[in-house]
Write a protein that holds these residues in place. Structure first.
Motif, PDB file in Angstrom:
ATOM      1  N   UNK A  99      11.268  52.852  38.953  1.00 30.90           N
ATOM      2  CA  UNK A  99       9.926  52.521  38.467  1.00 30.90           C
ATOM      3  C   UNK A  99       9.253  51.454  39.318  1.00 30.90           C
ATOM      4  N   UNK A 100       7.895  51.535  39.390  1.00 27.24           N
ATOM      5  CA  UNK A 100       7.096  50.515  40.058  1.00 27.24           C
ATOM      6  C   UNK A 100       7.003  49.279  39.172  1.00 27.24           C
ATOM      7  N   UNK A 101       6.963  48.110  39.805  1.00 29.20           N
ATOM      8  CA  UNK A 101       6.874  46.846  39.076  1.00 29.20           C
ATOM      9  C   UNK A 101       5.506  46.666  38.421  1.00 29.20           C
ATOM     10  N   UNK A 184       1.505  43.267  34.451  1.00 28.93           N
ATOM     11  CA  UNK A 184       0.101  43.607  34.259  1.00 28.93           C
ATOM     12  C   UNK A 184      -0.702  42.311  34.181  1.00 28.93           C
ATOM     13  N   UNK A 185      -1.646  42.170  35.098  1.00 33.67           N
ATOM     14  CA  UNK A 185      -2.527  40.995  35.137  1.00 33.67           C
ATOM     15  C   UNK A 185      -1.740  39.683  35.194  1.00 33.67           C
ATOM     16  N   UNK A 186      -0.679  39.680  35.992  1.00 34.98           N
ATOM     17  CA  UNK A 186       0.082  38.458  36.178  1.00 34.98           C
ATOM     18  C   UNK A 186       1.027  38.105  35.051  1.00 34.98           C
ATOM     19  N   UNK A 228       9.360  36.427  36.387  1.00 25.70           N
ATOM     20  CA  UNK A 228       9.954  37.497  37.195  1.00 25.70           C
ATOM     21  C   UNK A 228       8.949  37.893  38.267  1.00 25.70           C
ATOM     22  N   UNK A 229       9.342  37.743  39.509  1.00 26.93           N
ATOM     23  CA  UNK A 229       8.478  38.042  40.660  1.00 26.93           C
ATOM     24  C   UNK A 229       7.123  37.347  40.538  1.00 26.93           C
ATOM     25  N   UNK A 230       7.137  36.117  40.056  1.00 23.87           N
ATOM     26  CA  UNK A 230       5.914  35.331  39.945  1.00 23.87           C
ATOM     27  C   UNK A 230       5.103  35.595  38.694  1.00 23.87           C
ATOM     28  N   UNK A 231       5.448  36.599  37.920  1.00 23.03           N
ATOM     29  CA  UNK A 231       4.730  36.920  36.684  1.00 23.03           C
ATOM     30  C   UNK A 231       5.461  36.315  35.491  1.00 23.03           C
TER      31      UNK A 231
END
Length: 310
Positions: A99-101, A184-186, A228-231
């Motif tokens: 899946x895409x992040x 989604x949206x950070x 996670x990954x900046x979000x």
């Protein structure tokens, strides 16, 4: 005028009946039946973690609005590797890289990924929690569960068929949202799986930062904050040590019996919990929109049960 008023009355009664029907427990499943079935699912989840197979390090308390990192170490200190070698765990883990992040990007599955979904569904249907769930739904004459092949088709649609959360493209699925997580949206959306969180901590330490617990229920459920990954995930929750088949059975059952208008309430190891679920309808099909657990009020039965385990 009388005819017009009659039409209005008919419309009002029709809409009222629809609203009333939505308030009736779906397929006549009572609150007590939910409690008893979840107890059976838990008791017969032979692949759940045993005592001391998972060691959790909660560290500092935090809140959804906190900006400090109150946990310098990972949430999971130890997970017995033999758990990860169980067939349903292995097939679940195989799905994680499909899946895409970020939402808004089209999900495109190849033949191998589609095969992995079928293999996972086939595997969980062979377990006791799913045999118990199917037997119960058939007694309730639920149309999804009239036979095993039909129920498998519905499970694939509800959980694995793609639909859109952004930009009108097929960019997500119920399984991706609940069990894998997405951005989604950070903000992180979904990710309500202890096994997924552990895999990210173990294999992607630079990408995942556990920042503390909001609510903890011993080693049964954690409500946490992480990046996670900046979000940011300001408040996320998952059961701990439950098998993939138990979680899928529990969340499917709650989705079919209490989605949208009422929580699915039950106890695990003496502690009260609830599951909230919502659907997503697109193109005349229904999908899992989200499913997530929450802790109930901490009680003495819960404290005593976990004191004995400790």
């Amino acid at each position: 005028m009388a005819i017009f008023l009659g039409i209005l009355l008919t419309i009002f009664l029709f809409n009222t009946n629809i609203f009333a029907a939505q308030l009736i427990p779906q397929f006549g499943i009572t609150d007590e039946e939910i409690r008893m079935l979840v107890l059976r699912l838990r008791n017969e989840d032979i692949n759940k973690a045993k005592h001391n197979q998972i060691v959790v390090n909660y560290q500092g308390h935090t809140t959804a609005r906190d900006t400090k990192d109150n946990a310098k170490a990972p949430l999971f200190s130890t997970v017995d590797s033999s758990l990860l070698r169980k067939p349903t765990y292995e097939k679940y883990i195989a799905l994680m890289d499909n899946y895409h992040f970020e939402v808004g990007k089209i999900e495109q599955s190849d033949n191998e990924e589609r095969r992995e979904i079928v293999d996972f569904i086939d595997a969980i249907f062979e377990t006791r929690p799913w045999k118990i769930l199917i037997e119960f739904l058939q007694k309730k004459k639920h149309p999804y569960a009239k036979d095993v092949p039909n129920f498998k088709r519905w499970i694939k649609q509800l959980w694995f068929d793609d639909y859109s959360r952004a930009k009108g493209v097929p960019d997500t699925s119920g399984f991706e949202h609940v069990f894998v997580g997405e951005s989604k949206n950070g903000e992180i959306a979904g990710l309500h799986s202890w096994l997924r969180f552990y895999q990210l901590e173990r294999n992607h330490t630079a990408e995942l930062d556990y920042q503390g617990f909001i609510i903890k229920r011993f080693d049964i459920l954690a409500m946490i904050r992480f990046i996670w990954k900046g979000a940011m995930k300001r408040t996320g929750g998952f059961f701990i040590g439950t098998s993939p088949e138990f979680e899928m059975a529990l969340y499917t059952f709650c989705f079919l019996s209490r989605r949208g208008f009422k929580t699915c309430d039950f106890e695990i190891d003496g502690c009260p919990f609830s599951v909230t679920s919502y659907d997503m309808s697109q193109h005349n099909k229904v999908f899992v929109g989200t499913v997530y657990p929450s802790p109930g009020q901490l009680n003495e039965q819960c404290r005593n049960a976990n004191r004995k385990q400790g």
